[in-house]
Design an enzyme around this catalytic site. Structure first.
Site, mmCIF file in Angstrom:
data_model
loop_
_atom_site.group_PDB
_atom_site.id
_atom_site.type_symbol
_atom_site.label_atom_id
_atom_site.label_comp_id
_atom_site.label_asym_id
_atom_site.label_seq_id
_atom_site.Cartn_x
_atom_site.Cartn_y
_atom_site.Cartn_z
ATOM 1 N N CYS A 1 63.915 -42.936 16.391
ATOM 2 C CA CYS A 1 64.646 -41.850 15.731
ATOM 3 C C CYS A 1 65.915 -42.362 15.057
ATOM 4 O O CYS A 1 66.376 -41.801 14.073
ATOM 5 C CB CYS A 1 64.990 -40.773 16.747
ATOM 6 N N GLU B 1 73.877 -36.056 25.098
ATOM 7 C CA GLU B 1 73.531 -36.576 26.420
ATOM 8 C C GLU B 1 74.134 -37.974 26.536
ATOM 9 O O GLU B 1 74.552 -38.569 25.549
ATOM 10 C CB GLU B 1 72.013 -36.547 26.632
ATOM 11 N N GLU C 1 67.210 -33.384 21.134
ATOM 12 C CA GLU C 1 67.405 -34.676 20.465
ATOM 13 C C GLU C 1 66.263 -34.808 19.464
ATOM 14 O O GLU C 1 65.111 -35.017 19.835
ATOM 15 C CB GLU C 1 67.391 -35.800 21.501
ATOM 16 N N ASN D 1 57.484 -42.335 21.379
ATOM 17 C CA ASN D 1 57.914 -43.612 20.782
ATOM 18 C C ASN D 1 58.570 -44.568 21.785
ATOM 19 O O ASN D 1 58.373 -45.774 21.700
ATOM 20 C CB ASN D 1 58.798 -43.373 19.556
HETATM 21 P P1 NAD Z 1 56.800 -33.907 18.597
HETATM 22 O O1 NAD Z 1 57.875 -32.926 18.314
HETATM 23 O O2 NAD Z 1 55.527 -33.773 17.843
HETATM 24 O O3 NAD Z 1 56.377 -33.870 20.133
HETATM 25 C C1 NAD Z 1 57.303 -34.116 21.171
HETATM 26 C C2 NAD Z 1 56.830 -33.433 22.432
HETATM 27 O O4 NAD Z 1 56.861 -32.025 22.249
HETATM 28 C C3 NAD Z 1 55.396 -33.792 22.832
HETATM 29 O O5 NAD Z 1 55.346 -33.914 24.225
HETATM 30 C C4 NAD Z 1 54.623 -32.573 22.362
HETATM 31 O O6 NAD Z 1 53.417 -32.357 23.055
HETATM 32 C C5 NAD Z 1 55.613 -31.468 22.623
HETATM 33 N N1 NAD Z 1 55.441 -30.254 21.824
HETATM 34 C C6 NAD Z 1 54.967 -30.154 20.552
HETATM 35 N N2 NAD Z 1 54.985 -28.852 20.156
HETATM 36 C C7 NAD Z 1 55.503 -28.138 21.189
HETATM 37 C C8 NAD Z 1 55.775 -26.744 21.385
HETATM 38 N N3 NAD Z 1 55.539 -25.834 20.434
HETATM 39 N N4 NAD Z 1 56.290 -26.348 22.571
HETATM 40 C C9 NAD Z 1 56.555 -27.270 23.547
HETATM 41 N N5 NAD Z 1 56.307 -28.596 23.415
HETATM 42 C C10 NAD Z 1 55.792 -29.024 22.248
HETATM 43 O O7 NAD Z 1 57.447 -35.348 18.399
HETATM 44 P P2 NAD Z 1 56.717 -36.762 18.481
HETATM 45 O O8 NAD Z 1 55.844 -36.915 17.288
HETATM 46 O O9 NAD Z 1 56.143 -36.927 19.836
HETATM 47 O O10 NAD Z 1 57.964 -37.765 18.375
HETATM 48 C C11 NAD Z 1 58.507 -38.215 17.181
HETATM 49 C C12 NAD Z 1 59.739 -37.413 16.820
HETATM 50 O O11 NAD Z 1 60.693 -37.502 17.863
HETATM 51 C C13 NAD Z 1 60.454 -37.924 15.584
HETATM 52 O O12 NAD Z 1 60.850 -36.828 14.806
HETATM 53 C C14 NAD Z 1 61.667 -38.635 16.146
HETATM 54 O O13 NAD Z 1 62.766 -38.730 15.261
HETATM 55 C C15 NAD Z 1 61.986 -37.778 17.317
HETATM 56 N N6 NAD Z 1 62.796 -38.510 18.288
HETATM 57 C C16 NAD Z 1 64.113 -38.174 18.436
HETATM 58 C C17 NAD Z 1 64.920 -38.879 19.323
HETATM 59 C C18 NAD Z 1 66.372 -38.536 19.516
HETATM 60 O O14 NAD Z 1 66.946 -38.976 20.507
HETATM 61 N N7 NAD Z 1 67.012 -37.795 18.623
HETATM 62 C C19 NAD Z 1 64.370 -39.928 20.070
HETATM 63 C C20 NAD Z 1 63.029 -40.245 19.887
HETATM 64 C C21 NAD Z 1 62.242 -39.516 19.003
#
Ligand code: NAD
Length: 488
Positions: free
Chosen positions: A290, A469, A256, A157
């Site tokens: 997020c 962080e 996060e 995002n």
């Molecule tokens: P996601 O969890 O689907 O993927 C994030 C990353 O993790 C990607 O690079 C993906 O390839 C990798 N991944 C997925 N499964 C994995 C596994 N089993 N082992 C290792 N890596 C794995 O998230 P997304 O759809 O890319 O992002 C959206 C989400 O991120 C939303 O839930 C949003 O709230 C959250 N987010 C949180 C913050 C925060 O600071 N709290 C900031 C931005 C986004």
């Protein structure tokens, strides 16, 4: 970067897929093919982790703090110099309006390197002089050592902003990193490899392995025994899966994760500021933040007026090409994510919501018809136990519910498995202090939203994450604190 093929960046070189596996990257704007991405597996992850380990034990590990921080300032300057390249890459991958990426994403990418280079030079240390009852004397002092090889796993995002939020402090503390960018957004992580080459950051300090999560580069990386700590931003379910893997080897994690953040609007607020603030919190980045607000609670006397005013804001957001200066809202990241968001839009109606605006796919020019476009959407009238009110949708939408008392709204706001952020709009100073402590979230904004001093703690409670962080808090995660006791 090599043409339209996104290669891994390992040990200072761009390298192809070891298994000749590539996958397509399509534009969220019109569905056109942007390029192909090397898919990493066990072999690439192993090479990257070994390179990162060697760099720790080699020139990077031997560098003085001053030399290391000078390199990070140089990285920031090089991002500034190549601002347009980063902007092009980020906009191509995400489809977000250029104006938004040029104000938020790219400047923050460079700022993260400056902020953490500054921060690491000012970390205090502990010192204790002791004498035992028997008269033995010693000096105790603490030193911070890098944790080692850090796995950095990122979402799509805010790709550059969130990746550098982890890479910059990790490197500032003397660690080396292996980054697994989202499969949706390979561009800026790959470009950063070119920056590292130009600036002369030693080989193996910054590595990128592209690929997916489960059974792909992401999981191989978290399972690799050579990884000393894992920092992850993404969905709560993924964070939970990563934490289980990290338990093998008792490796630290910083997580996060997702949110279902409340926006609370009291009748005494600055009305226009509150409407503008909630509109940004619900619709900015097409709702893919997020920290965004998908649950809005408005005090009953201004409820109808607020719903009408937010509807005007939502309907004014014109979808359009990222380069068009009049574009108010970009597409979602992919057609697959749009399907997910549309399922919630349907679910809302099935659960009896009143649709205030949006609810579907907007009209766009034929040239953009293949993109992941979606209408900003507002509902009222849902029960609090609807999945639409409880689960993170990650789209440009919100549900608005009236409330009658401070006590009631605190209870509604806290009734969620998440605890990332909240935004509260009131002119009552005492109330703002009360809510600042009674809302269970890591970040609470009063009369503001998405306003950050990068030295402050950032992170969530409950299922929104583990750890903080930002500023000293990042340095706590990326270093190991040791005590040295010197008998005198
Ligand atoms: P996601 O969890 O689907 O993927 C994030 C990353 O993790 C990607 O690079 C993906 O390839 C990798 N991944 C997925 N499964 C994995 C596994 N089993 N082992 C290792 N890596 C794995 O998230 P997304 O759809 O890319 O992002 C959206 C989400 O991120 C939303 O839930 C949003 O709230 C959250 N987010 C949180 C913050 C925060 O600071 N709290 C900031 C931005 C986004």
């Amino acid at each position: 970067m090599s043409g339209a093929t996104f290669l891994h960046f390992i040990d200072n070189s761009f390298v192809p897929s070891a298994t000749d596996r590539y996958f397509d990257k399509r534009s969220p704007v019109d569905g056109s093919l942007l390029g192909s991405i090397a898919e990493g597996g066990a072999a690439e992850v192993d090479s990257a982790v070994r390179a990162a380990r060697a760099a720790l034990q080699g020139s990077w590990g031997r560098m003085s703090l001053a030399q290391r921080t000078e390199m990070l300032y140089a990285v920031a300057r090089e991002i500034d110099r190549r601002f347009d390249d980063f902007l092009d890459a980020e906009v191509a991958d995400t489809g977000k309006p250029r104006s938004a990426a040029s104000h938020v994403d790219i400047p923050r990418g460079a700022a993260n390197f400056r902020v953490f280079a500054d921060a690491v030079k000012n970390v205090p240390t502990e010192f204790f002089e002791m004498t035992t009852p028997e008269g033995r004397k010693a000096f105790n002092y603490s030193v911070r050592a890098p944790k080692g090889v850090i796995a950095v796993i990122c979402p799509w995002n805010l790709p550059l902003l969130l990746m550098t939020w982890k890479v910059a402090p990790a490197l500032a503390c003397g660690n080396t990193v292996v980054v697994k960018p989202s499969e949706e957004t390979p561009g800026t992580a790959t470009l950063l490899g070119e920056v590292m080459q130009t600036v002369g950051v030693p080989a193996g300090v910054y590595n990128v392995v592209h690929g997916f999560g489960a059974d792909s580069a992401g999981e191989h990386l978290t399972r690799h025994a050579g990884v000393d700590a894992i920092t992850f931003t993404g969905e709560s379910a993924t964070g939970s899966a990563i934490m289980k893997v990290a338990a093998d080897g008792v490796r630290p994690v910083s997580l996060e994760l997702g949110g279902k953040n409340p926006g609370i609007v009291f009748a005494d607020c600055d009305f226009d500021a509150a409407v503008g603030g909630i509109a940004r919190a619900s619709f900015l980045n097409t709702g893919q933040i997020c920290l965004g607000t998908e649950r809005v609670y408005v005090e009953r006397p201004i409820f109808d007026k607020f719903v009408a005013a937010l509807k005007v804001k939502a309907e004014a957001l014109r979808p359009g090409h990222p380069s068009d200066k009049t574009t108010g809202i970009g597409p979602l990241i992919s057609l697959a994510h749009r399907d997910k968001v549309l399922r919630y839009y349907k679910h809302a109606i099935e659960d009896g919501a009143t649709l205030i605006c949006g609810g579907g796919i907007p009209q766009v020019p034929d040239s953009l018809a293949g993109g992941a476009w979606i209408q900003p959407t507002i509902w009222t009238g849902l029960a609090e136990d609807s999945a639409v009110v409880r689960e993170e949708i990650f789209g440009p939408c919100c549900h608005i519910r009236p409330f009658d008392s401070e006590e009631e709204v605190v209870s509604l706001a806290n009734d969620t498995p998440y605890g990332l952020a909240a935004t509260i709009w009131t002119r009552d100073v005492g109330r703002s202090f009360r809510l600042g402590t009674s809302i269970t979230a890591g970040i609470i904004w009063i009369n503001s939203w998405f306003l950050r001093d990068l030295r402050t703690p950032f992170g969530g409670s409950k299922q929104s994450g583990i750890g903080r962080e930002g500023g000293i808090h990042s340095l706590e995660f990326y270093t190991e604190l040791r005590n040295v006791c010197v008998a005198t």
